[in-house]
Write an enzyme that holds these catalytic residues in place. Structure first.
Site, PDB file in Angstrom:
ATOM      1  N   ASP A  61       0.583  -1.337   0.050  1.00 21.01           N
ATOM      2  CA  ASP A  61       0.054  -0.145  -0.138  1.00 21.01           C
ATOM      3  C   ASP A  61       0.891   1.206  -0.040  1.00 21.01           C
ATOM      4  OD1 ASP A  61      -2.241   1.384   0.134  1.00 21.01           O
ATOM      5  OD2 ASP A  61      -2.475   1.519   2.132  1.00 21.01           O
ATOM      6  N   THR A  94      -3.806   5.937  -3.656  1.00 25.67           N
ATOM      7  CA  THR A  94      -2.830   6.813  -3.081  1.00 25.67           C
ATOM      8  C   THR A  94      -1.280   6.717  -3.821  1.00 25.67           C
ATOM      9  OG1 THR A  94      -2.193   4.873  -1.663  1.00 25.67           O
ATOM     10  CG2 THR A  94      -3.697   6.600  -0.903  1.00 25.67           C
ATOM     11  N   THR A  95      -1.148   5.588  -4.265  1.00 24.47           N
ATOM     12  CA  THR A  95       0.113   5.471  -4.854  1.00 24.47           C
ATOM     13  C   THR A  95       0.017   6.091  -6.344  1.00 24.47           C
ATOM     14  OG1 THR A  95       0.145   3.308  -4.255  1.00 24.47           O
ATOM     15  CG2 THR A  95       1.730   3.476  -5.770  1.00 24.47           C
ATOM     16  N   ASP A 386      -9.845  -0.830   3.327  1.00 22.06           N
ATOM     17  CA  ASP A 386      -9.708  -0.543   2.058  1.00 22.06           C
ATOM     18  C   ASP A 386     -11.118  -0.785   1.191  1.00 22.06           C
ATOM     19  OD1 ASP A 386      -7.318   0.648   2.237  1.00 22.06           O
ATOM     20  OD2 ASP A 386      -6.301  -0.867   0.827  1.00 22.06           O
TER      21      ASP A 386
HETATM   22  P1  ADP Z   1      -3.210   2.957  -5.760  1.00 20.46           P
HETATM   23  O1  ADP Z   1      -2.541   2.989  -4.449  1.00 20.46           O
HETATM   24  O2  ADP Z   1      -3.170   3.919  -6.754  1.00 20.46           O
HETATM   25  O3  ADP Z   1      -4.547   2.338  -5.658  1.00 20.46           O
HETATM   26  P2  ADP Z   1      -2.980   0.185  -6.421  1.00 20.46           P
HETATM   27  O4  ADP Z   1      -1.629  -0.788  -6.219  1.00 20.46           O
HETATM   28  O5  ADP Z   1      -3.902  -0.236  -5.963  1.00 20.46           O
HETATM   29  O6  ADP Z   1      -2.401   1.632  -6.400  1.00 20.46           O
HETATM   30  O7  ADP Z   1      -3.225   0.146  -8.150  1.00 20.46           O
HETATM   31  C1  ADP Z   1      -4.089   0.598  -8.840  1.00 20.46           C
HETATM   32  C2  ADP Z   1      -4.283   0.556 -10.148  1.00 20.46           C
HETATM   33  O8  ADP Z   1      -4.153  -0.867 -10.841  1.00 20.46           O
HETATM   34  C3  ADP Z   1      -5.252   1.218 -11.007  1.00 20.46           C
HETATM   35  O9  ADP Z   1      -4.997   1.925 -11.867  1.00 20.46           O
HETATM   36  C4  ADP Z   1      -5.955  -0.105 -11.343  1.00 20.46           C
HETATM   37  O10 ADP Z   1      -6.842   0.250 -12.710  1.00 20.46           O
HETATM   38  C5  ADP Z   1      -5.017  -1.122 -11.819  1.00 20.46           C
HETATM   39  N1  ADP Z   1      -5.408  -2.507 -11.666  1.00 20.46           N
HETATM   40  C6  ADP Z   1      -5.886  -3.130 -10.913  1.00 20.46           C
HETATM   41  N2  ADP Z   1      -6.345  -4.571 -11.193  1.00 20.46           N
HETATM   42  C7  ADP Z   1      -5.697  -4.502 -12.422  1.00 20.46           C
HETATM   43  C8  ADP Z   1      -5.695  -5.450 -13.555  1.00 20.46           C
HETATM   44  N3  ADP Z   1      -6.076  -6.705 -13.313  1.00 20.46           N
HETATM   45  N4  ADP Z   1      -4.833  -5.281 -14.713  1.00 20.46           N
HETATM   46  C9  ADP Z   1      -4.487  -3.857 -14.864  1.00 20.46           C
HETATM   47  N5  ADP Z   1      -4.560  -3.079 -14.178  1.00 20.46           N
HETATM   48  C10 ADP Z   1      -5.217  -3.111 -12.733  1.00 20.46           C
END
Ligand code: ADP
Ligand code: MG
Length: 537
Positions: A61, A94-95, A386
């Site tokens: 996270d 957040t990332t 979350d």
């Molecule tokens: P954040 O802290 O920004 O939420 P995450 O590590 O949760 O970061 O990543 C979020 C990103 O990952 C989003 O842009 C989401 O659309 C993308 N994402 C989630 N699942 C998939 C997947 N199966 N394939 C491609 N992208 C994905």
């Protein structure tokens, strides 16, 4: 010559101005983003954070990484604040916010180096942001089924925990969010009304949602019944004790008669309170403080089961679900203050007694977080947090967008056609903004072990090739395919994406506005800025 006053004030500081300040600030932002970008997306890597006392935490996270790290640079702190605010408002993204801010800054620096004034970049970024926010509204749509809502929630858990637990927690979170959906309250409602209670043992997938209150407590008097099919309940923000006041007053107790008289009054006082509870039909008593030993037999006789030393939050939940009012003491308890509960039961798990109280009013619940170790339970709790945060916010605004970089690719394409409709050098800044948005699909590709350059190009091409629904085509991080994200169930809430865009833009703009940085001398964090200037010139 007399020094001007402000120069005297600056004697104890090192000073970075203009370009050197910008370079230094952008470097800090890029370094910070570098620390979290590898966690982005479902195939992002975990980070192990080690505290100075040696305790450790493994997390995927972004905001957890940033909040735990001890970072001093003012710009880096500004970015951390942006990501913390994203966490507060949207609970996700957040990332993305940090990575996007750093990319916006890096592109801004390049523009400044090529002779564009920061104020032009700031204007252009502002225009681009507004255009993106309105474009997002058009691109988004409401989920067509409950299944799609669940997909949005589970996307927020992708890569954080195993798939079966993600599915389980998604179910619990959507159920809890549904139960809260009619309730009034602010952004924190889902944290205030859903108690998380870690219980040792079991596996994370045994985590369950209870539409009631569960406390790690047993009844005051084990002779009273351990369960009940309901009745009337009073919640007291005090205790059930004889008057201590007189003892505190240190009355001189010289003769046996005085002592006896004193005891008698205390007993009478207690009996009066118990009688009052009885007359109001109360059979379940919850108090925040203690209950005096003398009250045991009185309560037993009156058929009242009592619980003492309740936490404030638990009292508030008990009051909410049973429709009772918390009052200061039994003396001030009125008929309208008494609520009703529908059942009470006690169970023992791993040697600890838990009491569950259900009420008809709803509005508060408990999640029993299971897991074989504290670390596993903490991880499970964070993931549930979350999921619930997203699920709860979706009940207020359910609009969703394609994930997998589709939305950012669409926005970048849109901005590139929109840029020339603006006059002046702002056009260049808008194009810089478009390019910065592509850092999201680029990083998702990179973390999936794919070529970032090729993937971004292919993604754009795939979107263009489908004139009807192309903008919903994104990158499937698991196999590198370009697919319609609604079909795949990779969906991000509109509020997460729009918040991260406005948060990142705001943070980048405030860094760009800094033209002068003063560092206290002797501060170990003072950057070696002479180097920067040499590189710059
Ligand atoms: P954040 O802290 O920004 O939420 P995450 O590590 O949760 O970061 O990543 C979020 C990103 O990952 C989003 O842009 C989401 O659309 C993308 N994402 C989630 N699942 C998939 C997947 N199966 N394939 C491609 N992208 C994905
Ligand atoms: Mg996320």
């Amino acid at each position: 010559m007399v020094q001007p006053e402000h120069d005297i004030a600056l004697q104890d500081t090192d000073r970075l101005q203009g370009r050197a300040a910008l370079v230094n600030n952008v470097k800090a932002a890029v370094a910070l983003a570098g620390a979290v970008r590898s966690t982005l997306g479902p195939r992002g890597l975990d980070k192990m954070l080690v505290d100075s006392d040696g305790s450790s935490l493994v997390t995927n996270d972004g905001v957890t990484v940033l909040e735990t790290a001890q970072i001093e640079h003012p710009t880096a702190r500004l970015l951390i604040a942006a990501s913390a605010s994203q966490d507060k408002v949207a609970r996700d993204g957040t990332t993305t916010t940090v990575v996007l801010t750093a990319e916006l800054l890096q592109n801004a620096l390049e523009m400044v180096r090529s002779g564009i004034h920061p104020s032009i970049v700031i204007n252009g970024y502002g225009i681009a942001q507004d255009e993106c926010l309105s474009e997002l509204e058009g691109l988004s749509r409401v989920p067509s089924s409950q299944e799609e809502v669940r997909s949005v929630v589970s996307t927020s858990l992708a890569g954080k925990i195993g798939e079966s637990l993600a599915g389980h927690l998604t179910g619990l979170a959507t159920e809890a969010a549904e139960l809260l959906s009619g309730e009034e309250g602010g952004d924190d409602l889902e944290r205030l009304r859903v108690k998380r209670l870690p219980i040792s043992g079991g596996s994370s997938t045994d985590t369950e949602l209870v539409n009631g209150l569960v406390v790690a407590k047993t009844r005051f008097d084990r002779v009273t019944p351990s369960s009940s099919d309901g009745g009337r309940v009073a919640v007291i923000d005090g205790g059930l004790e004889g008057s201590k006041l007189e003892i505190d007053a240190e009355i001189e107790i010289r003769t046996a008669g005085v002592l006896q008289g004193f005891h008698k009054r205390v007993t009478e006082n207690l009996q009066n309170q118990v009688d009052r509870l009885s007359s109001l039909g109360v059979d379940l008593l919850i108090v925040r403080d203690g209950i005096s030993d003398e009250a045991v037999s009185m309560l037993r006789e009156a058929g009242i089961t009592a619980y003492r030393r309740f936490e404030r939050n638990d009292m508030e939940m008990a009051s909410r679900i049973t429709g009772s009012q918390i009052v200061r003491d039994v003396v001030s308890l009125g008929n309208d203050d008494v609520g009703s509960y529908s059942s009470r039961s006690e169970t023992v798990t791993a040697g600890v007694t838990y009491t569950r109280i259900d009420g008809g009013e709803g509005g508060a619940m408990t999640v029993l977080i299971r897991g074989s170790s504290p670390q596993i339970r903490e991880e499970c709790e964070r993931a549930f947090d979350d999921a619930l945060g997203v699920a709860f916010r979706l009940t207020r605004d359910s609009r969703m967008l394609p994930g997998g970089g589709a939305t950012q690719t669409h926005l970048a394409r849109h901005l590139r056609t929109f840029a020339p409709t603006n006059k002046g050098r702002e056009q260049i800044a808008i194009e810089g903004y478009a390019a910065a948005l592509e850092v999201i699909p680029r990083t998702l590709a990179e973390n999936a072990g794919l070529s970032p350059i090729d993937e971004v190009l292919e993604l754009s091409a795939s979107q263009i090739s489908d004139s009807k629904n192309g903008s919903w085509i994104g990158l499937n991080a698991w196999n590198g395919e370009k697919a319609h994200m609604d079909g795949l169930g990779v969906l991000d809430p509109l509020f997460v994406v729009s918040n991260s865009i406005s948060g990142a833009t705001e943070a980048a703009i405030s860094v760009l506005r800094i033209n002068d940085v003063l560092w206290a001398k002797q501060d170990p964090m003072t950057p070696d800025w002479k180097d920067e200037e040499d590189q710059e010139d």
